[in-house]
Design an enzyme around this catalytic site. Structure first.
Site, PDB file in Angstrom:
ATOM      1  N   ASP A  71     -10.813 -12.563   4.276  1.00 56.26           N
ATOM      2  CA  ASP A  71     -10.134 -11.899   3.153  1.00 56.26           C
ATOM      3  C   ASP A  71      -8.788 -12.549   2.848  1.00 56.26           C
ATOM      4  OD1 ASP A  71     -12.244 -10.186   3.456  1.00 56.26           O
ATOM      5  OD2 ASP A  71     -11.030  -8.365   3.632  1.00 56.26           O
TER       6      ASP A  71
ATOM      7  N   HIS B 117      -9.184 -13.051   8.299  1.00 56.02           N
ATOM      8  CA  HIS B 117      -8.375 -13.439   7.135  1.00 56.02           C
ATOM      9  C   HIS B 117      -8.097 -14.940   7.217  1.00 56.02           C
ATOM     10  CE1 HIS B 117      -7.797  -9.119   7.648  1.00 56.02           C
ATOM     11  NE2 HIS B 117      -7.529  -9.067   6.351  1.00 56.02           N
TER      12      HIS B 117
HETATM   13 ZN    ZN Z   1      -7.014  -7.777   2.054  1.00 54.36          ZN
END
Ligand code: ZN
Length: 297
Positions: free
Chosen positions: A107, A250
């Protein structure tokens, strides 16, 4: 008298020789395949590898022992090889259903450096992941998104500016979502998935109904944004991951890129295949609709 004795001895040797050859003739490969007793197969055999020696060769030890090399000709008899399991072709339904598959998801990117390194590792091992991108970052770093897409990775929508959706009006939510889909379409990338920032949806499903697409959450949370520690990310994945999991990471952090360099070969060693979200559900025959998904178990 002596000549008679010699003739007698010769006769005895001749009889012994003929008798001694008989077993060897019986276990010739042609006879073995034609003799039903040699194709008796234990019920457990089909689960073994094709090259596993068949235990039935010991069923007639008296016949086999004189010529050990002939034993080899018994195990791979066609009768033993022809079983549904052993003749199943790679990629068949049986194969598809028994493989362990997980989806790594990243993400908040794309980002220079860390996204590139994660893509390098995926490319090196021929694996795929899903990137839930932020629209304004797609406009800043389109090359990384294009590369991920060209490697077969899936691109999902993580809004344009990363707000918490429950705090927004309907119009604001759709502006966040549609702006990112537009940024992707300008790169020729079609996408149908989204992940709300922070995984935050609302209790009355207003956001779900409004967006009207599959909402993808996760089942393994590495909390890589918090620890920024390679070993902690590796531990979070390896101690929790199971077939069908969706792993949250991430692609903003060097520590996550470091962890991925270790994790991908290790997950492959443990028998996992790394696939996109659509592939994870597609191989299980699940059509993604307007629902919230956390795993594919
Ligand atoms: Zn996020």
């Amino acid at each position: 008298m002596y000549k008679r004795f010699l003739m007698f001895i010769s006769l005895v040797f001749a009889v012994c020789f003929i008798a001694g050859c008989t077993p060897a003739a019986i276990i010739s490969p042609g006879n073995a395949q034609a003799t039903p007793i040699f194709i008796e197969v234990p019920t457990s055999l089909p689960t073994k590898e094709p090259d596993t020696p068949a235990p039935t060769v010991h069923a007639t030890p008296v016949l086999i022992s004189p010529v050990p090399t002939e034993v080899i000709s018994f195990s791979p008899t066609p009768e033993i090889m022809v079983t549904p399991e052993l003749t199943a072709t790679p990629g068949s339904d049986t194969d598809q259903n028994t493989k362990k598959r997980i989806a790594l998801t990243f993400d908040d990117g794309p980002a220079r450096g860390s996204t590139d390194r994660i893509l390098d590792t995926l490319e090196l091992y021929g694996q795929k992941a899903t990137f839930f991108v932020i629209g304004e970052r797609v406009d800043m770093y389109p090359e990384q998104v294009m590369r991920a897409y060209s490697l077969g990775c899936e691109i999902g929508n993580h809004t344009y500016t990363h707000p918490l959706l429950p705090n927004l009006t309907d119009d604001e939510i759709m502006e966040e979502i549609n702006s990112t889909f537009d940024s992707l379409l300008r790169l020729g990338i079609e996408s149908n998935l989204y992940r709300p920032p922070g995984g935050r949806m609302d209790e009355d499903n207003r956001i779900l109904r409004l967006i009207g697409r599959p909402c993808i959450l996760w089942s393994v949370d590495t909390r890589d944004w918090e620890s920024r520690d390679k070993d902690a990310v590796i531990e979070a994945v390896l101690s929790n991951v199971r077939d069908g999991d969706i792993v949250l990471m991430h692609d903003l952090y060097a520590s996550t890129a470091d962890a991925v360099e270790y994790l991908i070969p290790e997950l492959l060693n443990r028998g996992f295949e790394l696939v996109t979200i659509s592939e994870l559900y597609g191989t299980k025959g699940i059509d993604l609709d307007t629902s919230i998904y956390r795993h594919a178990r």
